[in-house]
Design a protein around this motif. Structure first.
Motif, PDB file in Angstrom:
ATOM      1  N   GLU A   1       3.897  -5.189   5.453  1.00  0.00           N
ATOM      2  CA  GLU A   1       3.942  -3.576   5.995  1.00  0.00           C
ATOM      3  C   GLU A   1       5.237  -3.133   5.651  1.00  0.00           C
ATOM      4  OE1 GLU A   1       1.586  -2.617   7.318  1.00  0.00           O
ATOM      5  OE2 GLU A   1       0.470  -4.433   7.445  1.00  0.00           O
TER       6      GLU A   1
ATOM      7  N   GLN B   1       0.526   4.009   5.473  1.00  0.00           N
ATOM      8  CA  GLN B   1       0.946   2.988   6.447  1.00  0.00           C
ATOM      9  C   GLN B   1       1.817   3.490   7.404  1.00  0.00           C
ATOM     10  OE1 GLN B   1       2.100  -0.576   4.054  1.00  0.00           O
ATOM     11  NE2 GLN B   1       0.090  -1.455   4.903  1.00  0.00           N
TER      12      GLN B   1
ATOM     13  N   GLU C   1      -1.008  -2.579  11.816  1.00  0.00           N
ATOM     14  CA  GLU C   1      -1.343  -1.583  10.692  1.00  0.00           C
ATOM     15  C   GLU C   1      -1.413  -0.367  11.140  1.00  0.00           C
ATOM     16  OE1 GLU C   1      -4.750  -2.705   8.667  1.00  0.00           O
ATOM     17  OE2 GLU C   1      -4.097  -4.546   8.040  1.00  0.00           O
ATOM     18  N   ASP C   2      -1.652   0.138  12.560  1.00  0.00           N
ATOM     19  CA  ASP C   2      -1.869   1.342  12.894  1.00  0.00           C
ATOM     20  C   ASP C   2      -1.147   1.610  14.343  1.00  0.00           C
ATOM     21  OD1 ASP C   2      -2.707   4.098  13.453  1.00  0.00           O
ATOM     22  OD2 ASP C   2      -4.750   3.818  13.654  1.00  0.00           O
TER      23      ASP C   2
ATOM     24  N   LYS D   1       0.693  -1.244  -0.151  1.00  0.00           N
ATOM     25  CA  LYS D   1       0.007  -0.046  -0.025  1.00  0.00           C
ATOM     26  C   LYS D   1       1.008   1.277   0.016  1.00  0.00           C
ATOM     27  CE  LYS D   1      -3.563  -2.637   2.750  1.00  0.00           C
ATOM     28  NZ  LYS D   1      -4.243  -2.453   3.901  1.00  0.00           N
TER      29      LYS D   1
END
Length: 434
Positions: free
Chosen positions: A256, A75, A427-428, A70
């Motif tokens: 990631e 990200q 992810e966060d 992504k």
């Protein structure tokens, strides 16, 4: 990977990494075997989504990174930091000492070494040597004698009756290692190094040693010890233990954006081209982005976990700890906190880490230095101030930090590895502020 395999490979990594140069070489080998492409800073980079890459500077610092599928702006980066150097004794440029028929080498103390444990140890020697070859070219290689070639003998207690109560160590006169006996005062250390280069690297055709960066190290290998195998005993646990944990975590599959940075020169302040206070990490990250605005946006969505060993509470000296903050070996990773920002942890980054430990079903501890004692520091505050990323300082609890042989719990490194692997998949890393 199970804990037995993890610890077995850890011992092999420690044995093969007597200096920062060798540690980075070992990390490069493992990364390359896992599909990471080695990039040169001088080259133009062609990077691809899902790619795995690493960059090396000075042969003693390394940045490994993976690119997600992504947008990096959405990200951010999951970063883990450690350092490759450890306190040691480094050989001086003109080290030859001849006393009473003994050949010794003059040394400098690198970093805040605990000197007493260096006496009466079997010492070997390793590092980087630069040379000129028979064609007139300048090159450099890593060497490692791999066997005990020296020792620093203690003075017998009969000649120093105050040894157990009042002995101090003069770093200039008391610690030059004894290497051999010889009456030949023309013996040249560089000639001895040249012979070692020719033995380890015969294809180099070296004809003259020009200079070197060499360190003595304990020849006793790392080991799992304790009646129930509770402990890992080794040199350089601070901070190769963290380098290895971060390495294993980034080798795991993930989609990631992940970074592992292992800097040299932390033990002497990090102020170098290859240190955390230098430009290496910012330079690498900047090449992943189009401009400074994208850098700022990405860093705002990123997080750095600085991993450096923590002080486990010593059963013989428990009064040196705050009574409520005494991490136990095999009690899990330690969140390191300091009100004066000697550690970069804040309440939000520590909360995130506690959450990941709970999610991974791993224990977590906290360390705060006694209020009447000074506090050490790490690459955490340096990296946070250099690039502006939210940062957390953690570590594995250890005994005898900065000794020639340190001690850690045999389950803690694996425990932290599982938590960092979860962090890399997160992810966060934002905390909702209400």
């Amino acid at each position: 990977m199970d804990i037995e395999t993890f610890n077995c490979d850890l011992l092999e990594f420690l044995a093969a990494s007597p200096t920062p140069f060798h540690a980075v070489q070992q990390m490069e080998i493992r990364l390359s075997q896992a599909g990471f492409v080695v990039l040169r800073e001088a080259d133009d980079w062609t990077l691809h989504a899902g790619g795995r890459y690493c960059v090396i500077r000075n042969s003693s610092s390394i940045v490994a990174f993976t690119l997600g599928e992504k947008s990096i702006l959405d990200q951010g980066l999951r970063m883990v930091g450690a350092h490759t150097d450890s306190p040691c004794l480094k050989v001086k440029p003109q080290p030859e000492l001849f006393k009473k028929g003994y050949f010794q080498l003059g040394v400098e103390v690198y970093g805040g070494a605990l000197l007493n444990p260096w006496f009466d140890r079997d010492l070997s020697l390793a590092g980087r040597v630069s040379f000129r070859d028979t064609s007139g070219n300048i090159g450099s290689v890593l060497i490692d004698f791999k066997r005990a070639i020296a020792t620093i003998p203690s003075l017998a207690i009969h000649l120093d009756r105050e040894a157990n109560s009042a002995r101090s160590i003069n770093a200039q006169t008391d610690i030059p290692p004894v290497v051999m006996q010889t009456n030949d005062k023309q013996t040249s250390f560089r000639e001895l190094l040249l012979a070692q280069i020719r033995q380890e690297h015969p294809s180099c055709e070296a004809c003259k040693v020009l200079d070197y960066e060499l360190s003595f190290y304990d020849a006793q290998p790392a080991a799992i010890i304790g009646l129930h195998n509770e402990f890992i005993a080794s040199a350089r646990l601070d901070n190769l233990l963290s380098c290895y944990i971060g390495l294993q975590a980034i080798l795991a599959d993930s989609t990631e954006y992940r970074v592992l940075v292992c800097n040299d020169h932390e033990e002497i302040g990090s102020q170098s081209a290859a240190g955390a206070q230098g430009p290496m990490l910012r330079s690498v990250i900047s090449r992943l982005l189009a401009n400074e605005k994208e850098f700022t946006r990405t860093i705002d969505r990123s997080m750095m976990i600085s991993v450096d060993n923590a002080h486990g509470v010593h059963p013989n000296f428990s009064d040196r700890h705050d009574a409520n903050h005494g991490p136990l070996l095999n009690g899990g990773p330690v969140i390191k906190i300091n009100a004066n920002q000697r550690y970069a942890t804040n309440s939000e980054t520590s909360s995130l880490f506690r959450h990941w430990c709970e999610s991974a079903d791993e224990p977590v501890q906290a360390f705060v230095v006694r209020t009447d004692m000074g506090c050490g520091s790490t690459i955490g505050p340096i990296t946070a101030s250099e690039i502006g990323v939210q940062t957390l300082d953690i570590g594995v609890p250890t005994f005898a930090m900065h000794s020639i042989r340190e001690l850690a719990g045999s389950s803690d490194a694996y425990s932290l590895y599982k938590v960092l692997e979860m962090f890399y998949r997160t992810e966060d890393v934002a905390v909702d502020r209400h």
